[in-house]
Design a protein around this motif. Structure first.
Motif, short mmCIF file in Angstrom:
data_model
loop_
_atom_site.label_atom_id
_atom_site.label_comp_id
_atom_site.label_asym_id
_atom_site.label_seq_id
_atom_site.Cartn_x
_atom_site.Cartn_y
_atom_site.Cartn_z
N ASP A 24 -3.57 4.57 -6.53
CA ASP A 24 -3.10 4.31 -5.16
C ASP A 24 -1.57 4.25 -5.13
OD1 ASP A 24 -5.60 4.19 -4.03
OD2 ASP A 24 -5.84 2.04 -4.38
N GLU A 25 -1.01 4.70 -4.03
CA GLU A 25 0.43 4.66 -3.86
C GLU A 25 0.88 3.22 -3.60
OE1 GLU A 25 1.51 7.32 -0.77
OE2 GLU A 25 0.58 9.07 -1.71
N LEU A 26 1.95 2.83 -4.27
CA LEU A 26 2.44 1.46 -4.14
C LEU A 26 2.99 1.18 -2.75
CD1 LEU A 26 4.19 0.89 -7.59
CD2 LEU A 26 1.98 0.03 -6.81
N ARG A 27 3.43 2.22 -2.04
CA ARG A 27 3.96 1.99 -0.70
C ARG A 27 2.85 1.59 0.28
NH1 ARG A 27 3.48 6.64 2.60
NH2 ARG A 27 2.65 8.47 1.50
N ARG A 28 1.58 1.74 -0.11
CA ARG A 28 0.49 1.34 0.76
C ARG A 28 0.00 -0.08 0.46
NH1 ARG A 28 -3.97 5.75 -0.02
NH2 ARG A 28 -5.08 4.24 1.32
N VAL A 29 0.63 -0.76 -0.51
CA VAL A 29 0.24 -2.12 -0.84
C VAL A 29 0.72 -3.06 0.26
CG1 VAL A 29 0.54 -4.01 -2.49
CG2 VAL A 29 0.26 -1.67 -3.33
N HIS A 30 -0.19 -3.93 0.71
CA HIS A 30 0.16 -4.94 1.71
C HIS A 30 0.53 -6.21 0.94
CE1 HIS A 30 -0.30 -7.66 5.18
NE2 HIS A 30 -0.10 -6.57 5.91
N TRP A 31 1.86 -6.42 0.78
CA TRP A 31 2.33 -7.47 -0.12
C TRP A 31 2.01 -8.86 0.39
CZ3 TRP A 31 3.34 -5.69 -4.70
CH2 TRP A 31 3.78 -4.37 -4.84
N ARG A 32 2.06 -9.07 1.68
CA ARG A 32 1.80 -10.42 2.20
C ARG A 32 0.37 -10.85 1.90
NH1 ARG A 32 3.46 -11.52 8.30
NH2 ARG A 32 5.46 -10.99 7.31
N THR A 33 -0.60 -9.97 2.16
CA THR A 33 -1.99 -10.30 1.86
C THR A 33 -2.21 -10.40 0.36
OG1 THR A 33 -2.66 -9.12 3.86
CG2 THR A 33 -4.38 -9.58 2.25
N SER A 34 -1.55 -9.54 -0.41
CA SER A 34 -1.69 -9.60 -1.87
C SER A 34 -1.23 -10.94 -2.41
CB SER A 34 -0.89 -8.46 -2.51
OG SER A 34 -1.35 -7.20 -2.05
N ALA A 35 -0.14 -11.48 -1.82
CA ALA A 35 0.35 -12.78 -2.28
C ALA A 35 -0.63 -13.90 -1.95
CB ALA A 35 1.71 -13.05 -1.64
N LYS A 36 -1.35 -13.78 -0.84
CA LYS A 36 -2.30 -14.81 -0.44
C LYS A 36 -3.55 -14.81 -1.30
CE LYS A 36 -0.91 -15.12 4.43
NZ LYS A 36 -1.37 -14.95 5.84
N VAL A 37 -4.08 -13.63 -1.58
CA VAL A 37 -5.36 -13.56 -2.31
C VAL A 37 -5.16 -13.50 -3.81
CG1 VAL A 37 -6.48 -12.43 -0.36
CG2 VAL A 37 -5.46 -11.04 -2.16
N GLY A 38 -3.93 -13.25 -4.27
CA GLY A 38 -3.68 -13.24 -5.70
C GLY A 38 -3.95 -11.93 -6.40
N GLU A 39 -4.22 -10.84 -5.66
CA GLU A 39 -4.40 -9.52 -6.25
C GLU A 39 -3.93 -8.48 -5.25
OE1 GLU A 39 -8.99 -8.45 -5.26
OE2 GLU A 39 -8.65 -9.81 -6.94
N LEU A 40 -3.62 -7.29 -5.77
CA LEU A 40 -3.06 -6.26 -4.92
C LEU A 40 -4.08 -5.76 -3.91
CD1 LEU A 40 -0.99 -4.12 -7.48
CD2 LEU A 40 -0.16 -5.83 -5.86
N MET A 41 -3.68 -5.70 -2.66
CA MET A 41 -4.50 -5.19 -1.57
C MET A 41 -3.80 -3.99 -0.95
SD MET A 41 -7.07 -7.23 -1.67
CE MET A 41 -7.93 -6.81 -0.15
N VAL A 42 -4.58 -2.95 -0.68
CA VAL A 42 -4.04 -1.67 -0.20
C VAL A 42 -4.53 -1.44 1.22
CG1 VAL A 42 -3.94 0.83 -0.62
CG2 VAL A 42 -3.98 -0.76 -2.54
N ARG A 43 -3.62 -0.90 2.05
CA ARG A 43 -3.96 -0.58 3.44
C ARG A 43 -4.75 0.72 3.49
NH1 ARG A 43 1.52 -2.34 4.25
NH2 ARG A 43 2.16 -0.18 3.92
N GLU A 44 -5.84 0.71 4.25
CA GLU A 44 -6.61 1.93 4.55
C GLU A 44 -6.25 2.37 5.96
OE1 GLU A 44 -8.64 3.98 3.15
OE2 GLU A 44 -9.09 3.03 1.22
#
Length: 408
Positions: free
Chosen positions: A197-217
């Motif tokens: 997955d492209e790193l520019r699609r990572v949603h950093w705010r949600t990733s910080a909350k859940v503790g793992e990388l989350m990607v936008r679809e």
């Protein structure tokens, strides 16, 4: 095991002869009675012999369009070691029996029989199992057994090639509806990150909350989402000849053609039925949509929902309506609430011309509404502004009219 009329007569005569011979002391009558009883017993033993047969059947092909050829090949092998099979077997092809001769089939040998499968009707044709009737030489006893498994041949509706497909519909910022083939990307959901997955699609705010990388679809909302609604109410297709409503067959061909054209262009499509528990289009856009169209049949209007008490059932209304509009009204309400797409294609018969007002109410949720009416004696009014109505005699004419629509 069945005793024939001849066997019943012989067995009854044996009982009478034995009773008379022993009662009155006539040895000759007792001897005849004994011979008759022994003949019946030998007949039972002969008919009860079970041949050891291995039956293999292959349909070539097992899925065909209506009118195309299909052949069932049946291979029967005698796996016994002692006796040759000298039988007349019967295979079932739909409701028709097919004779399969097994004459002097020696142990360890096989025979192959092929016969055409009738494909003039859409549906699923059950074939088999092979039925063998054992008889004795005197015709006193018969015993029927089944060998091998059954098979099915799926007869699909014809697919007529459609050159035109709906264009995408997307709402612009100033509130208008623009038609574009592609290009509008909208956030749809979040999912876990996977390698690649492209790193520019990572949603950093949600990733910080859940503790793992989350990607936008993202979803391309400009792609047309087509909903094909097939009217399978019996009242919508009142003309039935030899058990077949040709207007419904034409509607199935049109549905298959539209879904096939959408899948060819990689467009999302759903196939729904009017009289059916609402499934949200499950299986409509899968490669097995033809299987669904092969098994669909006309249903009474009171199917597809909970039964109503007799005092609440409204009588049929005159004027050519398919029914009281209950199933169609329920489906259109759900379509309006859930909005499965932006292009709705409704396919029906001459008995539902008065029900098209339900479709007009969907214009707010579905910018493009196309209605196909098959076998109508008179032209069908549009019923609502912007609704496209295609009057066609069969699937071929529908395909020509479809490609002639200028709004695609």
């Amino acid at each position: 095991m069945t005793i024939t009329a001849r066997g019943v007569g012989l067995l009854s005569g044996a009982a009478v002869l034995l009773l008379t011979g022993f009662w009155f002391g006539y040895a000759e009558l007792a001897l005849l009675g004994t011979a008759s009883a022994l003949a019946t017993a030998c007949a039972v033993g002969y008919a009860a012999w079970r041949p050891r047969l291995d039956v293999t059947r292959v349909a070539e092909p097992d899925r065909v369009a209506r009118g195309e050829s299909a052949v069932m090949t049946l291979t029967v092998r005698n796996t016994g070691r002692l006796r040759s099979a000298n039988l007349i077997a019967e295979d079932r092809c739909g409701s028709q029996p097919v004779a399969v001769p097994l004459l002097r089939l020696r142990p360890g040998h096989d025979t192959t029989v092929s016969y055409p499968v009738p494909t003039h009707r859409r549906g699923v044709i059950p074939i088999g199992p092979l039925r063998i009737v054992g008889r004795d030489v005197l015709g006193l006893v018969t015993l029927a057994r089944s060998h091998g498994d059954a098979a099915q041949v799926w007869v699909y509706p014809r697919i007529h090639p459609l050159a035109a497909v709906p264009a995408g519909v997307v709402r612009s910022l100033d509130g208008r509806i623009d038609r574009v083939p592609h290009g509008s990307i909208t956030f749809d959901s979040l999912r876990e990150y996977v390698v690649g997955d492209e790193l520019r699609r990572v949603h950093w705010r949600t990733s910080a909350k859940v503790g793992e990388l989350m990607v936008r679809e993202h979803l391309d909302t400009s792609l047309p989402r087509i909903v094909v609604l097939l009217d399978n109410r019996a009242g919508a297709h009142p003309r039935v000849s030899d058990g077949v409503a040709e207007t419904f067959e034409s509607a199935c061909e049109a549905a298959a053609s539209v879904v096939a054209a959408a899948l060819r262009e990689d467009l999302p499509v759903s196939l729904l039925l009017v009289v059916e528990p609402y499934d949200g289009g499950q299986g409509g856009g899968s490669p097995h949509f033809l299987d669904r169209l092969a098994v669909v049949t006309l249903q009474p209007a009171d199917r597809g929902g909970p039964p109503r008490p007799a005092d609440q059932v409204e009588p049929p209304q005159p004027g050519g309506r398919g029914d009281d509009g209950g199933p169609l009204l329920a489906v259109t309400r759900r379509l309006r609430q859930e909005r499965h797409g932006d292009t709705l294609v409704f396919l029906t018969g001459p008995g539902a011309q008065a029900d098209l007002g339900h479709l007009g109410a969907l214009r707010g949720a579905y910018p493009s509404v196309v209605v196909g009416v098959f076998g109508a004696d008179r032209r069908t009014p549009a019923g609502a502004a912007g609704m496209v109505v295609i009057d066609a005699a069969d699937g071929t004419e529908f395909a020509a009219e479809w490609d002639g629509i200028q709004r695609w």
